[in-house]
Design an enzyme around this catalytic site. Structure first.
Site, PDB file in Angstrom:
ATOM      1  N   THR A 196      -6.955  47.494  20.828  1.00  0.00           N
ATOM      2  CA  THR A 196      -7.042  46.785  22.104  1.00  0.00           C
ATOM      3  C   THR A 196      -8.501  46.689  22.528  1.00  0.00           C
ATOM      4  O   THR A 196      -9.345  47.467  22.052  1.00  0.00           O
ATOM      5  CB  THR A 196      -6.258  47.522  23.202  1.00  0.00           C
ATOM      6  N   SER A 256      -5.035  41.528  29.431  1.00  0.00           N
ATOM      7  CA  SER A 256      -5.596  41.823  28.113  1.00  0.00           C
ATOM      8  C   SER A 256      -4.733  42.831  27.384  1.00  0.00           C
ATOM      9  O   SER A 256      -3.888  43.506  27.983  1.00  0.00           O
ATOM     10  CB  SER A 256      -7.037  42.360  28.216  1.00  0.00           C
ATOM     11  N   TYR A 274      -9.256  60.628  30.954  1.00  0.00           N
ATOM     12  CA  TYR A 274      -8.179  59.701  30.588  1.00  0.00           C
ATOM     13  C   TYR A 274      -6.949  60.481  30.109  1.00  0.00           C
ATOM     14  O   TYR A 274      -5.822  60.243  30.560  1.00  0.00           O
ATOM     15  CB  TYR A 274      -8.692  58.773  29.498  1.00  0.00           C
ATOM     16  N   LYS A 287      -3.137  60.880  31.736  1.00  0.00           N
ATOM     17  CA  LYS A 287      -1.954  60.528  30.977  1.00  0.00           C
ATOM     18  C   LYS A 287      -0.989  61.707  30.858  1.00  0.00           C
ATOM     19  O   LYS A 287       0.238  61.533  30.889  1.00  0.00           O
ATOM     20  CB  LYS A 287      -2.347  60.007  29.592  1.00  0.00           C
ATOM     21  N   SER A 323      -0.539  57.596  26.656  1.00  0.00           N
ATOM     22  CA  SER A 323      -1.407  57.662  25.477  1.00  0.00           C
ATOM     23  C   SER A 323      -1.171  58.958  24.725  1.00  0.00           C
ATOM     24  O   SER A 323      -0.923  60.017  25.340  1.00  0.00           O
ATOM     25  CB  SER A 323      -2.871  57.578  25.909  1.00  0.00           C
TER      26      SER A 323
END
Length: 318
Positions: A238, A57, A203, A207, A177
């Site tokens: 996304t 994806s 997250y 990163k 990110s």
């Protein structure tokens, strides 16, 4: 003032302003500047083998498609092989699918063993698999899931696949990110066991860890001729963004990049000649600063400590 310094100053201004720079506006402007590097040549990856994690994806699918369009045999490293079959059918060239849960270190070891036993040498490895759990979750080995998926699994997979990449001018890309700019290196609590848990913070911490390990991983893997990069795709539309950050997606939707734009620099890093300088953070085909704020800039000792934690977690000698 000549054109080139002006163009570079404009590029930097877009970067520091964040909103236009990270959006589709930034990409559109930069691509028209004379400082924009040339696209990879047609067929630049013919005869090459490149693996992409999380290829079913979003950015992963776009990366697989772009690499295939350049002639690469793409290796799809995925959790869901049924979805991978659909992606493989859309690719222009050959592909191979490998089942692997990047957040499970035992699954990573099993996948690497199968690739080494049955697969060809690799010329590139893209660490794209990602997740943003809304609540704290742990990997089967007991590590916070974001850190396991984004740091531990990729480091272990690359380490185990070094024999397949040795001496091939191979390139490894961590898809990171811009959220990492908000966080410092979590040296005292890498598994996020203290304080109120936030999925977006976890997250961003993971990163940040990816990026700050670059100098150490570059030195470690250079002995096998492997270059390592982190690539920030900007703000891209996304499925992960839509599901995990619906408010952000709703507000910023009109200026979000599409997945092909977001994946562009990953493909460029894998395919361009001459080889870009390794060890840095890239966005829109240019190396970028890893910190804008002093509070997020780690010391060399903090990098060493987070590397020792990661190495111990995946049973490596640091």
């Amino acid at each position: 003032m000549t054109v080139s310094p002006f163009a570079r100053a404009l590029d930097t201004a877009l970067d520091r302003s964040v909103v236009p720079g990270f959006s589709k506006i930034g990409y559109a402007v930069r691509r028209r500047l004379p400082t924009w590097p040339a696209d990879p040549a047609i067929g630049a990856l013919a005869g090459r083998h490149v693996a992409v994690t999380g290829a079913t994806s979003g950015l992963g699918t776009a990366t697989a498609r772009q690499l295939s369009d350049l002639g690469a045999h793409v290796h799809l490293i995925v959790r869901n092989t049924d979805k991978a079959a659909d992606i493989a059918a859309e690719l222009r060239g050959a592909s191979t699918t490998w089942k692997c849960d990047i957040g499970d270190l035992d699954s990573v070891r099993d996948c690497a063993a199968r690739i080494l036993a049955d697969g060809p040498p690799l010329d590139g490895l893209v660490h794209n698999a990602g997740a943003m759990p809304p609540e704290r979750a742990e990997s089967p080995q007991g590590h916070e899931l974001s850190m396991s998926i984004h740091v531990l699994g990729p480091v272990l997979l690359t380490e185990l696949l070094r024999p397949a990449m040795k001496g091939r001018d191979a390139r490894v890309v961590f898809v990171t990110s811009g959220g990492m700019y908000t966080q410092k290196l979590p040296v005292d609590d890498p598994d996020y066991t203290h304080g109120e848990y936030s999925g977006s913070t976890a997250y961003a911490r993971s990163k940040r860890t990816q990026v700050e390990l670059l100098p150490i991983l570059t030195t470690r893997w250079a002995r096998d001729g492997i270059s390592v990069y982190a690539m920030h795709p900007g703000w891209a539309a996304t499925p992960g963004v839509t599901d995990s950050l619906p408010a952000f997606d709703k507000v910023m939707g009109p200026v979000l990049r599409n997945v092909d734009t977001g994946a562009d620099t990953t493909t460029w890093l894998i395919a361009s000649q001459p080889r870009p300088r390794g060890g840095g953070l890239w966005m829109d085909r240019r190396e970028r600063p890893t910190s804008f704020l002093p509070r997020t800039r780690p010391t060399s000792d903090e990098r060493r400590r987070i590397w020792e934690w990661a190495a111990q977690a995946v049973d490596l000698t640091p």
